[in-house]
Enzyme design. Sequence first.
Site, PDB file in Angstrom:
ATOM      1  N   ASN A   1     -35.352  57.534  29.424  1.00  0.00           N
ATOM      2  CA  ASN A   1     -34.909  57.419  28.034  1.00  0.00           C
ATOM      3  C   ASN A   1     -35.588  58.544  27.252  1.00  0.00           C
ATOM      4  OD1 ASN A   1     -33.455  55.009  28.519  1.00  0.00           O
ATOM      5  ND2 ASN A   1     -35.295  53.787  28.252  1.00  0.00           N
TER       6      ASN A   1
ATOM      7  N   HIS B   1     -41.935  59.302  30.980  1.00  0.00           N
ATOM      8  CA  HIS B   1     -41.973  58.255  32.004  1.00  0.00           C
ATOM      9  C   HIS B   1     -40.590  58.061  32.602  1.00  0.00           C
ATOM     10  CE1 HIS B   1     -41.323  56.357  28.067  1.00  0.00           C
ATOM     11  NE2 HIS B   1     -40.570  55.473  28.691  1.00  0.00           N
TER      12      HIS B   1
HETATM   13  P1  DGP Z   1     -38.990  53.541  26.759  1.00  0.00           P
HETATM   14  O1  DGP Z   1     -38.254  52.593  25.882  1.00  0.00           O
HETATM   15  O2  DGP Z   1     -38.071  54.279  27.708  1.00  0.00           O
HETATM   16  O3  DGP Z   1     -39.907  54.453  25.968  1.00  0.00           O
HETATM   17  O4  DGP Z   1     -39.886  52.616  27.713  1.00  0.00           O
HETATM   18  C1  DGP Z   1     -41.187  52.242  27.422  1.00  0.00           C
HETATM   19  C2  DGP Z   1     -41.506  51.116  28.370  1.00  0.00           C
HETATM   20  O5  DGP Z   1     -42.905  50.927  28.373  1.00  0.00           O
HETATM   21  C3  DGP Z   1     -40.897  49.774  27.975  1.00  0.00           C
HETATM   22  O6  DGP Z   1     -39.965  49.368  28.989  1.00  0.00           O
HETATM   23  C4  DGP Z   1     -42.063  48.817  27.914  1.00  0.00           C
HETATM   24  C5  DGP Z   1     -43.176  49.564  28.580  1.00  0.00           C
HETATM   25  N1  DGP Z   1     -44.492  49.322  28.013  1.00  0.00           N
HETATM   26  C6  DGP Z   1     -44.841  49.453  26.702  1.00  0.00           C
HETATM   27  N2  DGP Z   1     -46.149  49.177  26.551  1.00  0.00           N
HETATM   28  C7  DGP Z   1     -46.633  48.878  27.795  1.00  0.00           C
HETATM   29  C8  DGP Z   1     -47.919  48.515  28.281  1.00  0.00           C
HETATM   30  O7  DGP Z   1     -48.911  48.414  27.549  1.00  0.00           O
HETATM   31  N3  DGP Z   1     -48.018  48.266  29.611  1.00  0.00           N
HETATM   32  C9  DGP Z   1     -46.955  48.375  30.472  1.00  0.00           C
HETATM   33  N4  DGP Z   1     -47.167  48.114  31.763  1.00  0.00           N
HETATM   34  N5  DGP Z   1     -45.728  48.732  30.041  1.00  0.00           N
HETATM   35  C10 DGP Z   1     -45.570  48.973  28.721  1.00  0.00           C
END
Ligand code: DGP
Length: 122
Positions: free
Chosen positions: A95, A108
Amino acid sequence: MDSGSEGSEGSECLFCGIVRGDVPAEVVHESDRTVAFRDVNPQAPTHVLIIPRRHEPDVAALAVAAPDDVAAIGAAVADIVTGEGLDDGYRVVFNTGASANQTVFHCHAHVLGGRRFDWPPG
Ligand code: DGP
């Protein structure tokens, strides 16, 4: 600037905190260039995020700054597909930008598997 804001890095960036080990995460794979961990809000039975250790806001910026890191993300995908048993099919998503629902501005790749995926995506 909050932890997910565009351009944030270092102590301001949530995913830099995971790279450093300051923010807890369920890490499933590591290399010298990448860290992979389970998404806190999974959208499929398997939902892993692969991040470069280097802070860049998105994959295009990473490709310019550190193309070997993009290759390392691809290699991590292959290892995760094997490790998670996703050989039947999976989806890799970057994304990118607010209109594509990017919320964390540290590059990511989402690796999603364990169910069917529709096309076109929503
Ligand atoms: P995006 O919307 O593509 O920027 O995805 C960000 C992703 O990151 C979302 O699916 C949730 C994940 N995410 C956000 N904060 C954390 C965190 O503190 N730990 C983990 N494991 N994932 C997280």
